[in-house]
Design a protein around this motif. Structure first.
Motif, PDB file in Angstrom:
ATOM      1  N   TYR A   1     -24.349 -71.788  23.119  1.00  0.00           N
ATOM      2  CA  TYR A   1     -23.864 -71.197  21.870  1.00  0.00           C
ATOM      3  C   TYR A   1     -22.374 -71.476  21.674  1.00  0.00           C
ATOM      4  CZ  TYR A   1     -28.239 -68.547  21.535  1.00  0.00           C
ATOM      5  OH  TYR A   1     -29.558 -68.182  21.425  1.00  0.00           O
ATOM      6  N   ALA A   2     -21.613 -71.444  22.755  1.00  0.00           N
ATOM      7  CA  ALA A   2     -20.175 -71.690  22.639  1.00  0.00           C
ATOM      8  C   ALA A   2     -19.905 -73.087  22.100  1.00  0.00           C
ATOM      9  CB  ALA A   2     -19.503 -71.496  23.994  1.00  0.00           C
ATOM     10  N   ARG A   3     -20.689 -74.062  22.526  1.00  0.00           N
ATOM     11  CA  ARG A   3     -20.499 -75.428  22.018  1.00  0.00           C
ATOM     12  C   ARG A   3     -20.860 -75.538  20.548  1.00  0.00           C
ATOM     13  NH1 ARG A   3     -22.863 -76.555  27.112  1.00  0.00           N
ATOM     14  NH2 ARG A   3     -24.873 -77.049  26.158  1.00  0.00           N
ATOM     15  N   ARG A   4     -21.506 -74.564  20.017  1.00  0.00           N
ATOM     16  CA  ARG A   4     -21.910 -74.566  18.614  1.00  0.00           C
ATOM     17  C   ARG A   4     -21.096 -73.584  17.777  1.00  0.00           C
ATOM     18  NH1 ARG A   4     -25.079 -76.742  21.904  1.00  0.00           N
ATOM     19  NH2 ARG A   4     -26.645 -78.279  21.275  1.00  0.00           N
ATOM     20  N   GLY A   5     -19.931 -73.231  18.280  1.00  0.00           N
ATOM     21  CA  GLY A   5     -18.970 -72.485  17.482  1.00  0.00           C
ATOM     22  C   GLY A   5     -18.982 -70.990  17.653  1.00  0.00           C
ATOM     23  N   PHE A   6     -19.785 -70.458  18.577  1.00  0.00           N
ATOM     24  CA  PHE A   6     -19.813 -69.017  18.802  1.00  0.00           C
ATOM     25  C   PHE A   6     -18.768 -68.635  19.855  1.00  0.00           C
ATOM     26  CE2 PHE A   6     -23.833 -69.751  16.797  1.00  0.00           C
ATOM     27  CZ  PHE A   6     -24.125 -68.591  16.108  1.00  0.00           C
ATOM     28  N   THR A   7     -18.090 -67.518  19.608  1.00  0.00           N
ATOM     29  CA  THR A   7     -17.004 -67.059  20.473  1.00  0.00           C
ATOM     30  C   THR A   7     -17.325 -65.680  21.020  1.00  0.00           C
ATOM     31  OG1 THR A   7     -15.394 -68.271  19.129  1.00  0.00           O
ATOM     32  CG2 THR A   7     -14.539 -66.543  20.570  1.00  0.00           C
ATOM     33  N   VAL A   8     -17.040 -65.449  22.286  1.00  0.00           N
ATOM     34  CA  VAL A   8     -17.258 -64.147  22.908  1.00  0.00           C
ATOM     35  C   VAL A   8     -16.199 -63.168  22.415  1.00  0.00           C
ATOM     36  CG1 VAL A   8     -17.265 -62.862  25.079  1.00  0.00           C
ATOM     37  CG2 VAL A   8     -18.334 -65.128  24.966  1.00  0.00           C
ATOM     38  N   ILE A   9     -16.636 -62.011  21.903  1.00  0.00           N
ATOM     39  CA  ILE A   9     -15.682 -60.993  21.448  1.00  0.00           C
ATOM     40  C   ILE A   9     -15.884 -59.651  22.143  1.00  0.00           C
ATOM     41  CG2 ILE A   9     -15.448 -62.066  19.174  1.00  0.00           C
ATOM     42  CD1 ILE A   9     -17.102 -59.637  18.112  1.00  0.00           C
ATOM     43  N   ASP A  10     -16.986 -59.489  22.871  1.00  0.00           N
ATOM     44  CA  ASP A  10     -17.250 -58.198  23.496  1.00  0.00           C
ATOM     45  C   ASP A  10     -18.325 -58.397  24.564  1.00  0.00           C
ATOM     46  OD1 ASP A  10     -17.045 -55.505  24.013  1.00  0.00           O
ATOM     47  OD2 ASP A  10     -17.609 -54.842  22.002  1.00  0.00           O
ATOM     48  N   GLU A  11     -18.662 -57.334  25.260  1.00  0.00           N
ATOM     49  CA  GLU A  11     -19.733 -57.392  26.243  1.00  0.00           C
ATOM     50  C   GLU A  11     -20.538 -56.104  26.183  1.00  0.00           C
ATOM     51  OE1 GLU A  11     -18.177 -57.688  30.186  1.00  0.00           O
ATOM     52  OE2 GLU A  11     -17.047 -55.836  30.052  1.00  0.00           O
ATOM     53  N   THR A  12     -21.777 -56.150  26.672  1.00  0.00           N
ATOM     54  CA  THR A  12     -22.631 -54.976  26.716  1.00  0.00           C
ATOM     55  C   THR A  12     -23.290 -54.887  28.083  1.00  0.00           C
ATOM     56  OG1 THR A  12     -24.620 -56.104  25.898  1.00  0.00           O
ATOM     57  CG2 THR A  12     -23.117 -55.195  24.253  1.00  0.00           C
ATOM     58  N   TRP A  13     -23.621 -53.665  28.478  1.00  0.00           N
ATOM     59  CA  TRP A  13     -24.303 -53.418  29.744  1.00  0.00           C
ATOM     60  C   TRP A  13     -25.484 -52.496  29.499  1.00  0.00           C
ATOM     61  CZ3 TRP A  13     -22.819 -55.285  34.635  1.00  0.00           C
ATOM     62  CH2 TRP A  13     -21.584 -55.947  34.681  1.00  0.00           C
ATOM     63  N   ALA A  14     -26.605 -52.822  30.112  1.00  0.00           N
ATOM     64  CA  ALA A  14     -27.778 -51.957  30.072  1.00  0.00           C
ATOM     65  C   ALA A  14     -28.405 -51.951  31.450  1.00  0.00           C
ATOM     66  CB  ALA A  14     -28.785 -52.452  29.036  1.00  0.00           C
ATOM     67  N   ALA A  15     -29.206 -50.929  31.716  1.00  0.00           N
ATOM     68  CA  ALA A  15     -29.892 -50.828  33.014  1.00  0.00           C
ATOM     69  C   ALA A  15     -31.203 -50.089  32.805  1.00  0.00           C
ATOM     70  CB  ALA A  15     -29.025 -50.090  34.041  1.00  0.00           C
ATOM     71  N   GLY A  16     -32.149 -50.333  33.704  1.00  0.00           N
ATOM     72  CA  GLY A  16     -33.418 -49.652  33.573  1.00  0.00           C
ATOM     73  C   GLY A  16     -34.347 -49.965  34.714  1.00  0.00           C
ATOM     74  N   ARG A  17     -35.525 -49.400  34.643  1.00  0.00           N
ATOM     75  CA  ARG A  17     -36.577 -49.707  35.605  1.00  0.00           C
ATOM     76  C   ARG A  17     -37.919 -49.496  34.920  1.00  0.00           C
ATOM     77  NH1 ARG A  17     -39.092 -45.179  37.559  1.00  0.00           N
ATOM     78  NH2 ARG A  17     -37.939 -43.192  37.440  1.00  0.00           N
TER      79      ARG A  17
END
Length: 382
Positions: free
Chosen positions: A364-380
């Protein structure tokens, strides 16, 4: 007076979905009083308390003032109703407000006594991270059939898709202890008969809590939020006629690509695996979900994606290409097709989530998308 960059409009999830279908915010009030009611974030508690006291499904639509005026709609600052402060002037939009002027959709919940507190200032157009945080926080709550307060946040339950992690989970702050998250997940999700436990962790530093949950046997998912501006005349990975194309599709047409790609640990005919795409019609109750497909020379769907149109924001999800057809440009076609759909809806922002440590992030980065944030999830499971 100096107009705020962003104003607010109160709506229910059903009203917002109807506005998206119509392309404009035009509630009954224009026929009665000739304008669409708007407020600043300091003012909005007055109409909320007066009209929606104890209402627990309200949304705040953050509307770009400049976009209203660019649509040729006049904003007048006028007195409210008797009982409002005499010196207070409310913004009234004299004409339909295009849904493409809505920058973010936020939940707005009352106190225990039914009254409302003033919300934080809404994001402006340039605050992409806040706009997408509002989307991520509000989407599960827009389509939930039940909300339950939990330590550090809220749990959402969706009766139509009880197996969906996205629609049945805890939304909790990163200061919540891992043991409290486990206990609350058992209490609410387990108590409602859900076979899984899942939590999205919100805040500036959710990683440590997520890893602590991981040490107790929960899976941990760390993703980055990536965005690409729209409306600059270009599209991801070159011109639209460069390689395969993607166009509108139905859920029935894209279902097979998704079910073959997801939960490959389960048998191909496992009911749990087959029903995974059924989450999207539920999402469509709160946002405008569009399905996209790339097809081979015989017309068979070989790549698929879902694109959620939420005012000025488009969120791309479930981008999948059948293994035999990878590296042939079908994924690029989905990105180009999503950009076209989003721009046609008036969006200025295209976003997606990608696993932080997997190859699609770099694709995605090579196609012009830039990281602006992050998310975390967890479960079982179980």
């Amino acid at each position: 007076m100096n107009e705020p960059a962003t104003l607010l409009h109160l709506a229910t999830p059903g009203e917002w979905r109807a506005y998206l279908s119509a392309g404009a915010i035009a509630p009954p009030s224009p026929a009665d009083v000739g304008f669409v009611h708007l407020s600043t974030h300091e003012q909005v508690v007055l109409p909320a308390d007066r009209l929606f006291r104890d209402r627990r499904d309200l949304l705040l639509l953050a509307v770009d003032t400049a976009a209203i005026e660019a649509a040729g709609v006049e904003i007048r600052w006028e007195p409210g109703v008797p009982g409002d402060p005499a010196s207070m002037r409310f913004p009234h939009a004299y004409g339909p407000v295009p849904t493409s002027a809505v920058l973010a959709v936020q939940t707005f919940r009352p106190r225990r006594d039914g009254g409302f507190d003033a919300p934080p200032a809404p994001p402006d157009r340039a605050d992409h991270a806040a706009r997408l945080q509002a989307f991520a926080d509000s989407m599960p709550r827009r389509v939930a059939t039940t909300e339950v307060p939990v330590t550090g946040g809220v749990a959402v339950l969706q009766a139509d898709v009880p197996w969906s992690h996205a629609c049945n989970q805890l939304l909790v702050d990163d200061m919540t202890a891992a043991q409290d998250i486990r206990a609350e997940a058992d209490r609410v999700l387990g108590g409602a008969g859900r076979r899984h436990r899942c939590a999205t962790l919100r805040g500036p530093d959710p990683g440590p809590v997520a890893r602590e949950l991981g040490r107790s046997g929960w899976w941990v998912q760390h993703e980055v939020v990536m965005t690409r501006p729209l409306g600059d005349g270009s599209h991801p990975d070159g011109p639209l006629d460069d390689g395969p194309v993607a166009g509108p599709a139905t859920l029935a047409e894209v279902r097979q690509v998704w079910t073959e790609a997801w939960r490959t640990d389960l048998p191909a005919d496992d009911p749990q695996r087959l029903r995974l795409p059924d989450r999207y019609p539920v999402d469509d109750q709160g946002v405008d979900v569009r399905y996209l497909a790339s097809r081979d020379a015989h017309g068979a769907v070989v790549a698929a994606a879902a694109c959620a149109i939420d005012g000025a924001t488009a969120v791309l999800d479930a981008v999948e290409t059948a293994p035999a057809h990878r590296r042939k440009g079908y994924g690029d076609a989905l990105l180009r097709g999503a950009a076209v759909v989003a721009e046609a809806a008036g969006c200025d922002l295209l976003a997606l989530d990608a696993l932080a440590d997997d190859w699609p992030r770099h694709w995605y980065a090579r196609r012009g998308f830039t990281v602006i944030d992050e998310t975390w999830a967890a479960g079982r499971q179980g």
